[in-house]
Design a protein around this motif. Structure first.
Motif, PDB file in Angstrom:
ATOM      1  N   LEU A 112       0.819  -1.204   0.000  1.00 61.39           N
ATOM      2  CA  LEU A 112       0.000   0.000   0.000  1.00 61.39           C
ATOM      3  C   LEU A 112       0.858   1.263   0.000  1.00 61.39           C
ATOM      4  CD1 LEU A 112      -2.666  -1.302   2.513  1.00 61.39           C
ATOM      5  CD2 LEU A 112      -3.076  -0.749   0.110  1.00 61.39           C
ATOM      6  N   LYS A 113       2.007   1.205   0.666  1.00 64.84           N
ATOM      7  CA  LYS A 113       2.928   2.349   0.627  1.00 64.84           C
ATOM      8  C   LYS A 113       3.391   2.611  -0.809  1.00 64.84           C
ATOM      9  CE  LYS A 113       4.878   2.240   5.305  1.00 64.84           C
ATOM     10  NZ  LYS A 113       6.110   1.981   6.120  1.00 64.84           N
ATOM     11  N   ARG A 114       3.601   1.561  -1.560  1.00 61.26           N
ATOM     12  CA  ARG A 114       4.006   1.740  -2.958  1.00 61.26           C
ATOM     13  C   ARG A 114       2.885   2.392  -3.758  1.00 61.26           C
ATOM     14  NH1 ARG A 114       5.938  -3.296  -6.669  1.00 61.26           N
ATOM     15  NH2 ARG A 114       7.163  -3.707  -4.780  1.00 61.26           N
ATOM     16  N   LEU A 115       1.643   2.013  -3.464  1.00 65.17           N
ATOM     17  CA  LEU A 115       0.521   2.611  -4.176  1.00 65.17           C
ATOM     18  C   LEU A 115       0.381   4.103  -3.853  1.00 65.17           C
ATOM     19  CD1 LEU A 115      -1.851   1.800  -6.074  1.00 65.17           C
ATOM     20  CD2 LEU A 115      -3.261   1.615  -4.006  1.00 65.17           C
ATOM     21  N   MET A 116       0.826   4.507  -2.671  1.00 66.11           N
ATOM     22  CA  MET A 116       0.732   5.914  -2.291  1.00 66.11           C
ATOM     23  C   MET A 116       1.668   6.807  -3.118  1.00 66.11           C
ATOM     24  SD  MET A 116      -1.603   6.031   0.082  1.00 66.11           S
ATOM     25  CE  MET A 116      -2.457   4.619  -0.597  1.00 66.11           C
ATOM     26  N   LEU A 117       2.692   6.238  -3.745  1.00 69.07           N
ATOM     27  CA  LEU A 117       3.631   7.043  -4.538  1.00 69.07           C
ATOM     28  C   LEU A 117       2.956   7.657  -5.758  1.00 69.07           C
ATOM     29  CD1 LEU A 117       6.793   4.731  -4.306  1.00 69.07           C
ATOM     30  CD2 LEU A 117       6.243   6.742  -2.922  1.00 69.07           C
ATOM     31  N   PRO A 118       2.315   6.891  -6.621  1.00 70.31           N
ATOM     32  CA  PRO A 118       1.596   7.527  -7.730  1.00 70.31           C
ATOM     33  C   PRO A 118       0.398   8.341  -7.262  1.00 70.31           C
ATOM     34  CG  PRO A 118       1.145   5.167  -7.692  1.00 70.31           C
ATOM     35  CD  PRO A 118       2.241   5.411  -6.706  1.00 70.31           C
ATOM     36  N   MET A 119      -0.194   7.956  -6.130  1.00 71.87           N
ATOM     37  CA  MET A 119      -1.331   8.705  -5.608  1.00 71.87           C
ATOM     38  C   MET A 119      -0.939  10.154  -5.324  1.00 71.87           C
ATOM     39  SD  MET A 119      -2.811  10.042  -2.648  1.00 71.87           S
ATOM     40  CE  MET A 119      -1.969   9.216  -1.312  1.00 71.87           C
ATOM     41  N   LYS A 120       0.261  10.374  -4.806  1.00 75.74           N
ATOM     42  CA  LYS A 120       0.705  11.731  -4.495  1.00 75.74           C
ATOM     43  C   LYS A 120       0.908  12.576  -5.749  1.00 75.74           C
ATOM     44  CE  LYS A 120       3.010  10.297  -0.228  1.00 75.74           C
ATOM     45  NZ  LYS A 120       4.332  10.117   0.458  1.00 75.74           N
ATOM     46  N   LEU A 121       1.211  11.937  -6.870  1.00 80.28           N
ATOM     47  CA  LEU A 121       1.470  12.672  -8.108  1.00 80.28           C
ATOM     48  C   LEU A 121       0.206  12.907  -8.935  1.00 80.28           C
ATOM     49  CD1 LEU A 121       4.800  10.975  -9.278  1.00 80.28           C
ATOM     50  CD2 LEU A 121       4.498  13.069  -7.937  1.00 80.28           C
ATOM     51  N   ASP A 122      -0.708  11.960  -8.915  1.00 83.37           N
ATOM     52  CA  ASP A 122      -1.920  12.085  -9.739  1.00 83.37           C
ATOM     53  C   ASP A 122      -3.011  11.209  -9.139  1.00 83.37           C
ATOM     54  OD1 ASP A 122      -3.765  12.591 -11.684  1.00 83.37           O
ATOM     55  OD2 ASP A 122      -2.747  11.499 -13.276  1.00 83.37           O
ATOM     56  N   SER A 123      -3.594  11.678  -8.039  1.00 81.94           N
ATOM     57  CA  SER A 123      -4.607  10.870  -7.341  1.00 81.94           C
ATOM     58  C   SER A 123      -5.838  10.624  -8.203  1.00 81.94           C
ATOM     59  CB  SER A 123      -5.011  11.559  -6.032  1.00 81.94           C
ATOM     60  OG  SER A 123      -5.465  12.878  -6.281  1.00 81.94           O
ATOM     61  N   ALA A 124      -6.187  11.577  -9.044  1.00 83.87           N
ATOM     62  CA  ALA A 124      -7.386  11.411  -9.885  1.00 83.87           C
ATOM     63  C   ALA A 124      -7.237  10.241 -10.850  1.00 83.87           C
ATOM     64  CB  ALA A 124      -7.666  12.694 -10.655  1.00 83.87           C
ATOM     65  N   GLY A 125      -6.027  10.011 -11.333  1.00 86.36           N
ATOM     66  CA  GLY A 125      -5.805   8.954 -12.315  1.00 86.36           C
ATOM     67  C   GLY A 125      -5.372   7.629 -11.728  1.00 86.36           C
ATOM     68  N   LEU A 126      -5.336   7.525 -10.402  1.00 83.70           N
ATOM     69  CA  LEU A 126      -4.817   6.313  -9.763  1.00 83.70           C
ATOM     70  C   LEU A 126      -5.654   5.092 -10.124  1.00 83.70           C
ATOM     71  CD1 LEU A 126      -2.693   5.234  -7.766  1.00 83.70           C
ATOM     72  CD2 LEU A 126      -4.362   5.615  -5.936  1.00 83.70           C
ATOM     73  N   ILE A 127      -4.992   4.060 -10.648  1.00 79.71           N
ATOM     74  CA  ILE A 127      -5.578   2.768 -11.006  1.00 79.71           C
ATOM     75  C   ILE A 127      -6.632   2.903 -12.113  1.00 79.71           C
ATOM     76  CG2 ILE A 127      -6.717   0.690 -10.087  1.00 79.71           C
ATOM     77  CD1 ILE A 127      -5.411   0.912  -7.584  1.00 79.71           C
ATOM     78  N   GLN A 128      -6.646   4.003 -12.828  1.00 79.93           N
ATOM     79  CA  GLN A 128      -7.592   4.136 -13.935  1.00 79.93           C
ATOM     80  C   GLN A 128      -7.084   3.370 -15.156  1.00 79.93           C
ATOM     81  OE1 GLN A 128     -10.720   5.505 -13.690  1.00 79.93           O
ATOM     82  NE2 GLN A 128     -10.062   5.423 -11.550  1.00 79.93           N
ATOM     83  N   GLN A 129      -7.971   2.626 -15.788  1.00 81.87           N
ATOM     84  CA  GLN A 129      -7.600   1.738 -16.890  1.00 81.87           C
ATOM     85  C   GLN A 129      -7.621   2.479 -18.226  1.00 81.87           C
ATOM     86  OE1 GLN A 129     -10.373  -1.405 -17.880  1.00 81.87           O
ATOM     87  NE2 GLN A 129      -8.735  -2.835 -18.416  1.00 81.87           N
ATOM     88  N   THR A 180       7.016  -0.262 -10.257  1.00 81.73           N
ATOM     89  CA  THR A 180       8.140  -0.296  -9.324  1.00 81.73           C
ATOM     90  C   THR A 180       8.581   1.098  -8.891  1.00 81.73           C
ATOM     91  OG1 THR A 180       9.671  -0.405 -11.208  1.00 81.73           O
ATOM     92  CG2 THR A 180       9.020  -2.495 -10.178  1.00 81.73           C
ATOM     93  N   ARG A 181       8.424   2.087  -9.766  1.00 79.65           N
ATOM     94  CA  ARG A 181       8.814   3.455  -9.405  1.00 79.65           C
ATOM     95  C   ARG A 181       8.045   4.448 -10.259  1.00 79.65           C
ATOM     96  NH1 ARG A 181      15.097   3.457 -11.075  1.00 79.65           N
ATOM     97  NH2 ARG A 181      14.931   1.531  -9.859  1.00 79.65           N
ATOM     98  N   VAL A 182       7.964   5.674  -9.750  1.00 80.64           N
ATOM     99  CA  VAL A 182       7.269   6.736 -10.473  1.00 80.64           C
ATOM    100  C   VAL A 182       7.882   8.072 -10.043  1.00 80.64           C
ATOM    101  CG1 VAL A 182       5.440   6.897  -8.719  1.00 80.64           C
ATOM    102  CG2 VAL A 182       5.011   7.726 -11.036  1.00 80.64           C
ATOM    103  N   ARG A 183       7.950   8.989 -10.981  1.00 85.46           N
ATOM    104  CA  ARG A 183       8.488  10.322 -10.675  1.00 85.46           C
ATOM    105  C   ARG A 183       7.794  11.342 -11.566  1.00 85.46           C
ATOM    106  NH1 ARG A 183      12.116  12.118 -14.557  1.00 85.46           N
ATOM    107  NH2 ARG A 183      12.755  10.509 -16.074  1.00 85.46           N
ATOM    108  N   LEU A 184       7.943  12.603 -11.195  1.00 86.84           N
ATOM    109  CA  LEU A 184       7.386  13.694 -11.979  1.00 86.84           C
ATOM    110  C   LEU A 184       8.522  14.466 -12.614  1.00 86.84           C
ATOM    111  CD1 LEU A 184       4.932  15.451 -12.828  1.00 86.84           C
ATOM    112  CD2 LEU A 184       5.388  16.833 -10.785  1.00 86.84           C
ATOM    113  N   ASN A 185       8.495  14.592 -13.939  1.00 88.31           N
ATOM    114  CA  ASN A 185       9.457  15.414 -14.657  1.00 88.31           C
ATOM    115  C   ASN A 185       8.972  16.859 -14.572  1.00 88.31           C
ATOM    116  OD1 ASN A 185      10.930  16.845 -16.643  1.00 88.31           O
ATOM    117  ND2 ASN A 185      11.332  14.938 -17.779  1.00 88.31           N
TER     118      ASN A 185
END
Length: 491
Positions: A318-335, A407-412
């Motif tokens: 769940l901590k890993r899932l919080m990483l993309p959530m912080k960058l784009d919560s609206a799009g989290l797990i959207q297909q 595995t990882r996510v970042r914001l350019n």
């Protein structure tokens, strides 16, 4: 007989008098009417002449007065996280384990407010990463007659009222959840902003199990998945809840008691599919990889299902899932669904979670349907006992998807694009004799996506994805809003 002029006039006059007819009166009346109209017109004309030099008054909308400015309607402030109060049901026996789930989403620095309601005191040090702890009121005076349940259901159902009685100010919504519920708070705020908190709203979702919904109610918000109650409704509930609870000693849980009181208040459930009870066992992959087109609001039963990312603990996943959530919560797990036509692959992106690559072309209608990687809450039941459509795991070895987990996510910061990386899950694949490029040669997938906080301000629609050219041993995908005329089809 010949009459003279004078004689004839006398006869006519006498006749008129004898018949009581007077032809002179109507003529006089007509003269009076003409005189009155003329006089009125003359007076009105003189009045106009006397006021013609005065300035013409401007309409109110051109020259607003102080009173008209005060009466202007000011748009209400949008609902923010500080307008929400959480009531979290917790157990002293499970506290040491379950508190770690709450820490994942609770943000004191974001001015979050809430109370953790326990059944008994716990030994714990002061912890700023958690909401305050309180002990629920005594419920021994309430009858409980359900032989399969536990009377703690009465205590938990009263959390709504006990939280209202704390008298917190500037509250718009009360949100209930369990100690093993994880909220995506930004998406919760997005959902609640759709509704007028001044009205009576009871917002949540049903169970994934058809049988659960039959046994309890399709009109009930399942408490583990969380539900929201507007302030006005919460006050109305508080005034009658103890009397209401006393009328239903035979009910099983807390959430069906809440729904029974809502029925007495005449308030139906407003369903939001992003609240997830997850009454299933096993692997949530099929559900998360094909999430409905709605914001992800909550996850429940995390102690029952497997970790959402392989080879890590539940909390680490769940901590890993919080990483993309912080960058784009609206799009989290959207297909998103697209195709690599040069290789005849179908690509399904669940942003921030996982990617599937299928050999061959699968229609979006198939791919958007959750695959049965999970088991029914009633283990003896099969796929027919779900409250939604599912598709079987492919039996053809060539159609088994290749799964890549984030595995990882970042914001350019230069391009304002998120760059997320997904590594292939190293599980053996059966041999396939199809004459096409083998996805097993891929070791990773890169996804570029621009954050889109306004995603849910528009009508619901899946994002589009496009497979980009790449010379390396990897797949590169771009995800974003669909262009004019763009659909998910093989080019």
């Amino acid at each position: 007989m010949k009459l003279t002029k004078k004689g004839s006039e006398k006869i006519i006059w006498d006749s008129m008098r004898s018949n009581r007819v007077n032809f002179g009166y109507p003529k006089l009346t007509l003269y009076l009417i003409v005189f009155f109209v003329s006089a009125t017109y003359l007076i009105y004309t003189l009045k106009l002449l006397n006021t013609s030099n005065l300035p013409c008054p401007e309409p109110d909308f051109l020259l607003p007065t102080r009173n008209s400015l005060q009466n202007l309607t000011i748009p209400p402030e949008k609902t923010e996280i500080h307008h929400i109060v959480f009531g979290i049901a917790a157990s002293a026996k499970l506290w040491e384990k379950r508190k770690n789930y709450i820490k994942l989403w609770w943000k004191k620095e974001a001015q979050m407010r809430g109370i953790i309601w326990l059944d008994n005191p716990v030994k714990t040090l002061p912890d700023d990463t958690l909401p305050p702890l309180k002990i629920s009121g005594n419920t021994s005076g309430f009858a409980y007659r359900n032989k399969q349940g536990h009377r703690s259901a009465i205590r938990i159902s009263r959390i709504v009222s006990e939280t209202v009685r704390l008298g917190m100010e500037n509250v718009r919504w009360f949100v209930m959840g369990d100690d093993d519920t994880v909220f995506i708070v930004e998406n919760l705020v997005r959902v609640l902003n759709k509704y007028d908190y001044n009205q009576f709203y009871y917002i949540g979702s049903s169970s994934e199990s058809h049988l659960q919904n039959i046994f309890f109610s399709y009109g009930m918000a399942y408490g583990g998945g969380g539900f929201a109650i507007s302030y006005g409704l919460a006050e109305a509930l508080e005034r009658m809840q103890d009397r209401c609870v006393g009328r239903y000693p035979g009910l099983y849980g807390s959430d069906d008691r809440i729904q029974a009181c809502m029925a007495e208040l005449g308030v139906p459930l407003t369903k939001e599919a992003g609240f997830h009870q997850y009454d299933v066992y096993g692997n949530l992959f099929g559900l998360l990889a094909a999430h409905p087109i709605t914001p992800l609001v909550s996850l429940h039963h995390l102690d029952v299902v497997e970790p959402i990312f392989p080879e890590v603990t539940r909390v680490e996943a769940l901590k890993r899932l919080m990483l993309p959530m912080k960058l784009d919560s609206a799009g989290l797990i959207q297909q998103s669904i697209c195709y690599d036509s040069s290789k005849s692959w179908t690509v399904s992106v669940s942003w921030g979670f996982a990617i599937q690559v299928f050999r061959g072309i699968l229609s979006p209608r198939e791919v958007e349907m959750p695959s049965r990687t999970f088991l029914n809450w009633y283990r003896r039941e099969d796929y027919k006992a779900y409250a939604f459509n599912t598709r079987p795991v492919a039996r053809n070895p060539c159609q088994k998807p290749f799964v890549f987990y984030m595995t990882r996510v970042r914001l350019n910061s230069t391009t304002n694009m998120t760059v997320s990386q997904y590594a292939r899950h190293p599980v053996p694949h059966p041999a396939c004799k199809w004459n096409m490029v083998d996805p097993s040669n891929l070791d990773k997938v890169l996804v570029y996506k621009r954050p889109d906080p306004q995603l849910w301000d528009r009508s619901p629609r899946r994002n589009c994805c496009r497979v980009l050219d790449s010379k390396r041993k990897r797949l590169v995908v771009d995800v974003g809003l669909c262009g004019e005329g763009e659909i998910s089809e093989v080019q």
